[in-house]
Write an enzyme that holds these catalytic residues in place. Structure first.
Site, PDB file in Angstrom:
ATOM      1  N   ASP A   2      -2.646  -0.057   9.421  1.00 31.57           N
ATOM      2  CA  ASP A   2      -2.983   0.919   8.275  1.00 31.57           C
ATOM      3  C   ASP A   2      -4.860   1.786   7.677  1.00 31.57           C
ATOM      4  O   ASP A   2      -5.424   0.602   8.911  1.00 31.57           O
ATOM      5  CB  ASP A   2      -2.477  -0.124   6.432  1.00 31.57           C
ATOM      6  CG  ASP A   2      -2.286   1.316   5.566  1.00 31.57           C
ATOM      7  OD1 ASP A   2      -1.925   2.253   5.906  1.00 31.57           O
ATOM      8  OD2 ASP A   2      -2.250   0.821   4.308  1.00 31.57           O
ATOM      9  N   ASP A  31      -0.518  -3.000   3.802  1.00 33.17           N
ATOM     10  CA  ASP A  31      -0.825  -4.046   2.680  1.00 33.17           C
ATOM     11  C   ASP A  31       0.698  -3.407   1.324  1.00 33.17           C
ATOM     12  O   ASP A  31       0.708  -4.158  -0.004  1.00 33.17           O
ATOM     13  CB  ASP A  31      -2.044  -3.310   1.681  1.00 33.17           C
ATOM     14  CG  ASP A  31      -2.445  -1.872   1.520  1.00 33.17           C
ATOM     15  OD1 ASP A  31      -0.989  -0.628   2.373  1.00 33.17           O
ATOM     16  OD2 ASP A  31      -3.151  -1.391   1.697  1.00 33.17           O
ATOM     17  N   ASP A  64       4.299  -1.209   4.157  1.00 35.55           N
ATOM     18  CA  ASP A  64       5.468  -1.300   5.250  1.00 35.55           C
ATOM     19  C   ASP A  64       5.237  -3.920   6.052  1.00 35.55           C
ATOM     20  O   ASP A  64       5.035  -3.898   6.571  1.00 35.55           O
ATOM     21  CB  ASP A  64       3.190  -2.543   4.720  1.00 35.55           C
ATOM     22  CG  ASP A  64       2.070  -1.138   5.158  1.00 35.55           C
ATOM     23  OD1 ASP A  64       3.010  -0.125   5.607  1.00 35.55           O
ATOM     24  OD2 ASP A  64       1.351  -1.134   4.121  1.00 35.55           O
TER      25      ASP A  64
END
Length: 1063
Positions: free
Chosen positions: A384, A734, A738
């Site tokens: 990410d 996070d 996800d």
């Protein structure tokens, strides 16, 4: 749980969120009146009580389903779904039956016979308990997801407001009021904005780096989740404004419900780790080998329990000895025990646990032990952007102020990546006093600002909008106002001392809230001199449209002509192309009706502030003073970490929900892409990727890739395709969005600071510092741990090959049994355990992150290594059987006197035919000593049964000594002990001492010696043990030398063909 989100009916008059054909009603793309008609509700009146009951019956509760996990018994049975465990279980059952049948031989015999099955059963029980405990804690992610749901909501029903209604009672069609701080309870269509602006923090669901503005106007029907500006989603939070919404989806039909289902589906498709797969393959191979060897043992020895005579050329008069058949069956069981490295699961668990401690010291908290090993063969890291590659803290990167003339702009580079005012500085900042233009920029940034910063737990945290917090940090770096210099200094403990001074000088008496149309915020202030002014910040283009003048360096105000406007727009474009978010600053001294305004609600001008449609006219004829470029900056150490990944052969793929140009700029800065690299084929949106004809070909490109505006399903598909292509994927995240991809990846890595509980519970590893470079360090540690595990697995397997060879040779030669199953269990579990564990402390190779990742299907043992250990194993077999034969047949060996105990010598022929002892004439034996005991026999033939106790002790001691020396060989796969001596790993030397100490304990503690059926040895007998065991080091050194020579010759052969080409 209810049926939330299941079949939600078919009739529009019931407020069905689905259309007649089953498709979801696109509330985000419809006008408010259409939504009200579809859901059968009036926003002023809300649903009636009867409507609510009907809809709840049809749709269920607004809750997430509870997926029933495995029962405790199915989890227990799963622990036995392993080849090695099944072999052990079969061996334990057979051993128990034989011990039970042999119980009449005497109490002493009975105790020793039951030790073996009980120990094996104990191993299996402990293994099952650990396995069940781990798996029963595996599905916490779904429970954590439920915790982020809102518990209460304010609803309009039957024409009146119902505060604090339990959120699970919401149904499609309900009218809900949202205000600042509320957590959204369901997916809802915004139908009315009460405040001028509505901002929602939905980054945990969509991956966006900042709060987003919402509207009540319809958007495109095919908009992605980030583009649905007229919808608010369950689990997100209102950070600014308040509104009225219409519930469109509840329960499992919400976006968070879809994530819940995706996590459940991903958890069902979890695969074994590469090591587990290899150990399973090894177990299957071992089963075949054990089967073949057992059959061979029976074929070699069947003559002892099955005899016949030939009558007229045909076999007849068959005789079967059950006793001898049982004896050779026991040998087969001993073979199974010898072949299985029973201590391997315990040693692997110990090594992985030690690895987790090392990783914890590097801020990588491992939640699932096998993840440590899987990290070592990671080939792709899907990361990410926000919070992992970047700090997730907005910071000003560039400040542009006016110069001495309208066409001259001053540009300052600003350092710093956090909300710490002391982090970084402004480059080329004028020494001495700030000029008038810079002071005005500082004033607007400090006063036209609602954010704050707090310092807690060694972290600087923004309270309010991140962009406003970044502006306050900029003001602190700019310094104190000129008026305050020489006055009392600010308290050093005040984080925002300069901002406080500005707010003391300029008292705020009115606020023009930000709205999406004019894209600016203004405040009316009253200075200490009594002069009033309007301070404005907002989108640069909008401020320029409403500005008529510019302020120069010395404070002079001049008209804003086209030339100076173009210079400012050019600076804006320059900052936008490097993905900086730009904000402009302006002010106004001539306030007309507000000249006498002092914040009093009765003042005539106050009415103008109550209507946001007046704000644009109030913020007109502005004086433009400058602009800043902000960003979520990359972490300082990420660039080097990306370089380390490249050197280690690991690809980095960035998957983010953020805008494409922002993500591309960050990727260039951190080294995923080159500064001037053409990335058109490497940077796609999530939707663009899903529309590709050949997605696998895109993912197979070498180097870095970027996917922006990615939704949860896009992340899952990318991970799934990579895994299908043989990649070992580590995925970071996070947010709630996800979690499914974290669950699906080989290694799911969650952020410890910014990560949601959902992400942490779905992950295999948590980063305590949210830092990408920690992942790279953990991969290096994982590689080192795998290499060490490979060393002790080879060591334990080679030891087991030796034990199998010993049992096989005993059976093949027909001599008495030298090693019984309980001896083999003791060696495999206890004496082999400490050295094997100590091999886990081998120092890592210096170039461990310079080598490409190993393939997940690489074999643990190559053909050459297998041959090496077959040779070593054959020697172990010869040594253990040989020392047994030497004691019976030789009075001395290699000059070592063995006759001191007074035992009788027999011929080799007698030893191999000991079963026929009863038919021998004139065969006698004498008693002998063993420590303080005297071993004597009533029947001379007992010399080969009870009398073999000394020879058995010698065989067991040789086996232990050889395996200790063999652990030294396992320090390096091919390196000589001259280049890698034992003291490079002092823990191994300690472990060898511990193992020898344990062996001495069972030899010299009478009770234990009785249980194991062994006796103490004399000094000369120990000299014999060492003389027979030591050659294993020399043999392996020769084999390592051959291996190094073969590797060198292969490398030279590869290089030779290249010479003619260069010529």
């Amino acid at each position: 749980m209810g049926k939330g989100g299941q079949d939600l009916g078919r009739r529009n008059e019931d407020g069905n969120p689905k259309l007649a054909d089953g498709a979801v009603f696109p509330a985000w793309a419809k006008e408010i009146s259409e939504c009200e008609k579809h859901f059968g509700v009036n926003r002023k009146f809300g649903l009636g009580s009867k409507d609510v009951e009907k809809r709840r019956e049809k749709y269920g509760w607004n809750d997430l389903e509870k997926n029933e996990g495995q029962s405790i018994w199915s989890l227990v049975l799963d622990q036995f779904n392993d080849t090695l465990v099944r072999i052990l279980l079969a061996a334990a059952v057979v051993s128990f039956v034989l011990a039970w049948l042999g119980g009449e031989e005497g109490n002493k015999k009975e105790i020793t016979a039951f030790v073996e099955p009980l120990v094996i059963f104990l191993i299996l029980v402990v293994n099952a308990i650990v396995g069940v405990w781990q798996e029963s804690h595996a599905e916490k992610a779904l429970e954590a997801l439920k915790e982020i749901q809102s518990e209460q909501a304010t609803v309009i029903r039957d024409g009146s407001k119902v505060p604090n209604l339990a959120a699970k009672e919401l149904v499609p069609g309900d009218i809900v009021e949202l205000k600042v701080g509320d957590r959204v309870s369901a997916d809802m269509r915004v139908v009315e904005l009460i405040s001028s602006t509505l901002r929602i923090e939905q980054g945990s669901l969509t991956g966006e780096s900042e709060a987003v503005n919402k509207t009540n106007k319809p958007v495109s029907e095919d908009a992605d989740i980030q583009g649905k500006k007229s919808m608010v989603f369950a689990g997100t939070t209102v950070v600014n404004g308040n509104c009225i919404c219409l519930v469109a989806q509840t329960g499992m039909s919400t976006e968070i419900g879809k994530v819940h289902m995706q996590i459940h589906v991903a958890s069902q498709s979890e695969e074994d780790t590469p090591l587990k797969k290899k150990l399973n393959e090894f177990g299957e191979m071992l089963t075949m080998v054990i089967g073949v060897i057992c059959v061979l043992v029976w074929l070699i020895n069947f003559k002892y329990f099955l005899t016949w005579e030939y009558v007229n050329g045909r076999p007849a008069n068959f005789k079967f000895s059950f006793e001898k058949c049982t004896y050779y069956f026991q040998i087969a069981v001993a073979l199974a025990v010898a072949a299985i490295p029973e201590g391997l699961p315990a040693v692997i668990t110990t090594c992985l646990a030690l690895g987790t401690r090392k990783m914890a010291q590097k801020n990588a908290l491992v939640r699932k032990l096998p993840s440590v090993e899987t990290l070592g063969c990671t080939t792709v890291i899907c990361s990410d952007k926000t919070g992992t590659l970047t700090t997730n803290q907005m910071a000003v990167a560039k400040l542009v102020a006016l110069g001495p003339s309208p066409t001259i702009l001053r540009k300052f580079r600003v350092d710093g990546t956090t909300y710490n005012p002391l982090d970084g500085k402004i480059h080329d900042w004028p020494t001495g006093c700030m000029d008038a233009n810079l002071q005005m920029i500082a004033k607007v940034a400090a006063v036209c600002n609602d954010a704050g910063i707090t310092h807690a737990e060694q972290k600087y945290i923004a309270n309010g909008m991140p962009t406003e917090a970044a502006l306050k940090v900029l003001v602190e770096k700019m310094g104190l106002p000129e008026e305050s210099k020489g006055a009392e200094s600010t308290n050093e403990r005040d984080l925002l001392g300069c901002c406080q001074k500005w707010n003391e000088f300029e008292c705020r008496i009115g606020t023009l809230e930000f709205d999406r149309d004019r894209k600016s915020m203004g405040v009316i202030v009253n200075s200490r001199s009594g002069k009033k002014s309007l301070l404005v910040k907002g989108a640069v283009e909008n401020l320029l449209e409403r500005s008529t003048k510019v302020q120069l360096l010395d404070g002079t105000v001049v008209p804003l002509d086209d030339s100076s406007r173009n210079y400012i727009v050019e600076a804006l474009h320059e900052m936008s192309t490097i993905a900086l978010r730009c904000l402009g600053f302006a002010y106004k001294d001539e306030l007309g009706e507000f000249e006498s305004y002092d914040g009093d609600e009765d003042h005539p001008a106050h009415r103008l502030l109550l209507d946001p449609s007046n704000y644009s006219s109030i913020e007109s004829d502005l004086v433009f003073v400058g602009l800043v470029g902000l960003r979520d900056p990359p972490r300082e150490e990420v660039f080097d970490a990306i370089e380390d990944c490249r050197a280690a052969g690991i690809r980095v793929i960035v998957i983010t929900g953020d805008h494409q140009n922002t993500a591309e700029a960050i990727c260039r800065e951190i080294g995923v892409f080159g500064a001037d690299e053409d990335i058109r084929s490497r940077s796609l949106t999530g939707r663009g990727f899903m529309g590709l004809h050949d997605q696998k070909a895109h993912l197979r490109q070498g180097g870095g890739l970027l996917f922006s505006r990615a939704e949860p399903t896009h992340k899952q598909e990318i991970v799934r395709l990579l895994k299908k292509d043989g990649e070992v994927v580590a995925m970071t995240g996070d947010g709630v969005n996800d979690a499914p991809a974290l669950k699906l990846a080989d290694i799911g890595i969650a952020m410890g600071i910014s990560g949601t509980e959902v992400a942490k519970e779905a992950s295999d590893m948590v980063l305590a510092d949210d830092n990408f470079s920690t992942i790279v360090a953990a991969v290096g540690e994982g590689r080192s741990i795998y290499n060490n595990m490979k060393a002790f697995i080879r060591y334990m397997i080679s030891s087991n090959i030796g034990e199998v060879a010993s049992i096989f040779l005993t059976a093949a030669l027909g001599i008495p049994e030298g090693l019984i199953p309980v001896h083999l269990l003791w060696v495999n579990l206890v004496t082999d355990g400490p050295p094997a564990t100590a091999l886990g402390f081998n120092p890592p190779d210096k170039d461990i992150m310079k080598k490409p990742p190993r393939r997940s299907d690489d074999s643990l043992i190559s053909a050459w290594i297998l041959f090496r250990y077959l040779v070593i194993g054959l020697y172990v077999g010869l040594a253990t059987v040989g020392v047994f034969v030497i004691w019976y047949t030789h009075g001395s060996f290699l000059g070592i006197d063995l006759s001191g105990d007074g035992h009788s010598l027999v011929t080799y022929s007698q030893l191999t035919n000991w079963g026929q002892c009863s038919s021998w004439t004139n065969f006698t034996t004498s008693s002998f000593t063993a420590g303080n005991q005297v071993i004597s026999f009533d029947d001379p033939c007992d010399y080969f049964r009870a009398g073999k106790v000394k020879a058995m002790t010698l065989s067991l001691s040789v086996l232990v000594a050889i395996e200790m020396f063999n652990s030294v060989n396992a320090l390096s796969e091919d390196g000589s002990l001259l280049s890698m001596p034992p003291w490079v790993n002092p823990w191994l030397l300690v472990a060898m001492c511990v193992s020898f100490g344990l062996h001495f304990m069972i030899l010299y503690v009478p009770f234990l010696a009785q249980v194991f059926g062994i006796v103490p040895l004399s000094l000369n007998e120990w000299l014999l043990v060492l003389a027979v065991a030591q050659p294993v080091i020399l043999i392996d050194e020769v084999l390592k030398f051959v291996g190094r020579w073969a590797s060198a010759s292969q490398i030279s052969k590869r290089r030779k063909p290249s010479k003619p080409k260069t010529e």
